[in-house]
Design a protein around this motif. Structure first.
Motif, PDB file in Angstrom:
ATOM      1  N   ALA A  26      -3.850 -20.306  28.256  1.00 26.58           N
ATOM      2  CA  ALA A  26      -3.645 -21.433  27.348  1.00 26.58           C
ATOM      3  C   ALA A  26      -3.847 -22.752  28.085  1.00 26.58           C
ATOM      4  O   ALA A  26      -4.492 -23.668  27.568  1.00 26.58           O
ATOM      5  CB  ALA A  26      -2.258 -21.370  26.729  1.00 26.58           C
ATOM      6  N   PHE A  27      -3.314 -22.840  29.285  1.00 27.47           N
ATOM      7  CA  PHE A  27      -3.481 -24.046  30.095  1.00 27.47           C
ATOM      8  C   PHE A  27      -4.947 -24.266  30.448  1.00 27.47           C
ATOM      9  O   PHE A  27      -5.471 -25.369  30.323  1.00 27.47           O
ATOM     10  CB  PHE A  27      -2.632 -23.942  31.366  1.00 27.47           C
ATOM     11  N   ASN A  28      -5.618 -23.198  30.879  1.00 29.79           N
ATOM     12  CA  ASN A  28      -7.027 -23.309  31.252  1.00 29.79           C
ATOM     13  C   ASN A  28      -7.885 -23.715  30.063  1.00 29.79           C
ATOM     14  O   ASN A  28      -8.772 -24.554  30.189  1.00 29.79           O
ATOM     15  CB  ASN A  28      -7.537 -21.994  31.834  1.00 29.79           C
ATOM     16  N   ASN A  29      -7.633 -23.120  28.900  1.00 33.45           N
ATOM     17  CA  ASN A  29      -8.400 -23.466  27.706  1.00 33.45           C
ATOM     18  C   ASN A  29      -8.160 -24.916  27.295  1.00 33.45           C
ATOM     19  O   ASN A  29      -9.092 -25.622  26.911  1.00 33.45           O
ATOM     20  CB  ASN A  29      -8.069 -22.529  26.552  1.00 33.45           C
ATOM     21  N   ALA A  30      -6.918 -25.353  27.374  1.00 38.07           N
ATOM     22  CA  ALA A  30      -6.599 -26.731  27.015  1.00 38.07           C
ATOM     23  C   ALA A  30      -7.288 -27.709  27.966  1.00 38.07           C
ATOM     24  O   ALA A  30      -7.845 -28.725  27.538  1.00 38.07           O
ATOM     25  CB  ALA A  30      -5.094 -26.948  27.042  1.00 38.07           C
ATOM     26  N   LEU A  31      -7.261 -27.382  29.238  1.00 34.16           N
ATOM     27  CA  LEU A  31      -7.904 -28.245  30.230  1.00 34.16           C
ATOM     28  C   LEU A  31      -9.414 -28.287  30.022  1.00 34.16           C
ATOM     29  O   LEU A  31     -10.023 -29.355  30.061  1.00 34.16           O
ATOM     30  CB  LEU A  31      -7.565 -27.761  31.636  1.00 34.16           C
ATOM     31  N   ASN A  32     -10.016 -27.138  29.771  1.00 32.88           N
ATOM     32  CA  ASN A  32     -11.461 -27.106  29.536  1.00 32.88           C
ATOM     33  C   ASN A  32     -11.846 -27.869  28.281  1.00 32.88           C
ATOM     34  O   ASN A  32     -12.854 -28.569  28.263  1.00 32.88           O
ATOM     35  CB  ASN A  32     -11.957 -25.662  29.447  1.00 32.88           C
ATOM     36  N   GLN A  33     -11.055 -27.750  27.223  1.00 24.97           N
ATOM     37  CA  GLN A  33     -11.352 -28.495  26.000  1.00 24.97           C
ATOM     38  C   GLN A  33     -11.219 -29.991  26.234  1.00 24.97           C
ATOM     39  O   GLN A  33     -12.010 -30.780  25.723  1.00 24.97           O
ATOM     40  CB  GLN A  33     -10.414 -28.072  24.875  1.00 24.97           C
ATOM     41  N   ALA A  34     -10.226 -30.382  27.017  1.00 22.38           N
ATOM     42  CA  ALA A  34     -10.026 -31.805  27.283  1.00 22.38           C
ATOM     43  C   ALA A  34     -11.163 -32.369  28.129  1.00 22.38           C
ATOM     44  O   ALA A  34     -11.635 -33.482  27.893  1.00 22.38           O
ATOM     45  CB  ALA A  34      -8.691 -32.013  27.979  1.00 22.38           C
ATOM     46  N   ILE A  35     -11.602 -31.612  29.096  1.00 19.16           N
ATOM     47  CA  ILE A  35     -12.656 -32.098  29.986  1.00 19.16           C
ATOM     48  C   ILE A  35     -13.991 -32.174  29.254  1.00 19.16           C
ATOM     49  O   ILE A  35     -14.725 -33.149  29.386  1.00 19.16           O
ATOM     50  CB  ILE A  35     -12.757 -31.189  31.230  1.00 19.16           C
ATOM     51  N   THR A  36     -14.299 -31.167  28.464  1.00 21.13           N
ATOM     52  CA  THR A  36     -15.596 -31.140  27.795  1.00 21.13           C
ATOM     53  C   THR A  36     -15.614 -31.976  26.521  1.00 21.13           C
ATOM     54  O   THR A  36     -16.676 -32.190  25.950  1.00 21.13           O
ATOM     55  CB  THR A  36     -16.000 -29.696  27.442  1.00 21.13           C
ATOM     56  N   GLY A  37     -14.456 -32.418  26.065  1.00 20.34           N
ATOM     57  CA  GLY A  37     -14.409 -33.211  24.843  1.00 20.34           C
ATOM     58  C   GLY A  37     -14.612 -32.378  23.602  1.00 20.34           C
ATOM     59  O   GLY A  37     -15.116 -32.855  22.598  1.00 20.34           O
ATOM     60  N   ASN A  38     -14.228 -31.131  23.666  1.00 18.84           N
ATOM     61  CA  ASN A  38     -14.372 -30.222  22.534  1.00 18.84           C
ATOM     62  C   ASN A  38     -13.491 -30.693  21.379  1.00 18.84           C
ATOM     63  O   ASN A  38     -12.292 -30.866  21.547  1.00 18.84           O
ATOM     64  CB  ASN A  38     -13.967 -28.804  22.973  1.00 18.84           C
ATOM     65  N   PRO A  39     -14.036 -30.908  20.196  1.00 17.23           N
ATOM     66  CA  PRO A  39     -13.248 -31.439  19.084  1.00 17.23           C
ATOM     67  C   PRO A  39     -12.308 -30.435  18.429  1.00 17.23           C
ATOM     68  O   PRO A  39     -11.568 -30.796  17.536  1.00 17.23           O
ATOM     69  CB  PRO A  39     -14.315 -31.883  18.081  1.00 17.23           C
ATOM     70  N   ASN A  40     -12.301 -29.174  18.868  1.00 20.97           N
ATOM     71  CA  ASN A  40     -11.419 -28.188  18.246  1.00 20.97           C
ATOM     72  C   ASN A  40      -9.950 -28.520  18.446  1.00 20.97           C
ATOM     73  O   ASN A  40      -9.127 -28.260  17.587  1.00 20.97           O
ATOM     74  CB  ASN A  40     -11.695 -26.793  18.810  1.00 20.97           C
ATOM     75  N   GLY A  41      -9.619 -29.065  19.566  1.00 21.36           N
ATOM     76  CA  GLY A  41      -8.232 -29.425  19.843  1.00 21.36           C
ATOM     77  C   GLY A  41      -8.134 -30.895  20.162  1.00 21.36           C
ATOM     78  O   GLY A  41      -9.111 -31.608  20.235  1.00 21.36           O
ATOM     79  N   SER A  42      -6.927 -31.349  20.318  1.00 22.42           N
ATOM     80  CA  SER A  42      -6.740 -32.747  20.699  1.00 22.42           C
ATOM     81  C   SER A  42      -6.722 -32.808  22.218  1.00 22.42           C
ATOM     82  O   SER A  42      -5.674 -32.780  22.848  1.00 22.42           O
ATOM     83  CB  SER A  42      -5.459 -33.299  20.093  1.00 22.42           C
ATOM     84  N   GLY A  43      -7.883 -32.861  22.813  1.00 28.81           N
ATOM     85  CA  GLY A  43      -8.024 -32.805  24.258  1.00 28.81           C
ATOM     86  C   GLY A  43      -7.348 -33.943  24.988  1.00 28.81           C
ATOM     87  O   GLY A  43      -6.708 -33.731  26.008  1.00 28.81           O
ATOM     88  N   CYS A  44      -7.456 -35.136  24.457  1.00 30.51           N
ATOM     89  CA  CYS A  44      -6.822 -36.287  25.111  1.00 30.51           C
ATOM     90  C   CYS A  44      -5.306 -36.128  25.125  1.00 30.51           C
ATOM     91  O   CYS A  44      -4.663 -36.429  26.126  1.00 30.51           O
ATOM     92  CB  CYS A  44      -7.211 -37.574  24.395  1.00 30.51           C
ATOM     93  N   LEU A  45      -4.772 -35.653  24.047  1.00 35.82           N
ATOM     94  CA  LEU A  45      -3.329 -35.440  23.976  1.00 35.82           C
ATOM     95  C   LEU A  45      -2.901 -34.394  24.992  1.00 35.82           C
ATOM     96  O   LEU A  45      -1.878 -34.550  25.661  1.00 35.82           O
ATOM     97  CB  LEU A  45      -2.924 -35.011  22.563  1.00 35.82           C
ATOM     98  N   LEU A  46      -3.681 -33.355  25.155  1.00 34.13           N
ATOM     99  CA  LEU A  46      -3.335 -32.303  26.110  1.00 34.13           C
ATOM    100  C   LEU A  46      -3.376 -32.827  27.539  1.00 34.13           C
ATOM    101  O   LEU A  46      -2.525 -32.480  28.358  1.00 34.13           O
ATOM    102  CB  LEU A  46      -4.266 -31.117  25.931  1.00 34.13           C
ATOM    103  N   ILE A  47      -4.354 -33.658  27.843  1.00 34.53           N
ATOM    104  CA  ILE A  47      -4.426 -34.251  29.183  1.00 34.53           C
ATOM    105  C   ILE A  47      -3.203 -35.116  29.433  1.00 34.53           C
ATOM    106  O   ILE A  47      -2.607 -35.079  30.509  1.00 34.53           O
ATOM    107  CB  ILE A  47      -5.721 -35.072  29.350  1.00 34.53           C
TER     108      ILE A  47
END
Length: 57
Positions: A21-42
């Motif tokens: 879960a942590f790795n996926n959140a970090l990857n989404q935040a870094i790549t700017g994937n719109p599926n999750g709120s990446g900035c919020l996770l960072i």
């Protein structure tokens, strides 16, 4: 592979491996994937890091 299939596999992996879960959140935040709120996770990750640093000193 469809987006729904990918999400289903990701959720299954997160249930098996809590670190996923942590790795996926970090990857989404870094790549700017719109599926999750990446900035919020960072921001949450940074807050946890700062809290850890404050408590350890």
């Amino acid at each position: 592979m469809s987006e729904q299939e990918r999400e289903r596999l990701k959720n299954r992996e997160q249930q098996r491996n809590p670190g996923a879960a942590f790795n996926n959140a970090l990857n989404q935040a870094i790549t700017g994937n719109p599926n999750g709120s990446g900035c919020l996770l960072i921001v949450v990750i940074l807050l946890i890091f700062l809290l850890f640093k404050a408590c350890s000193s």
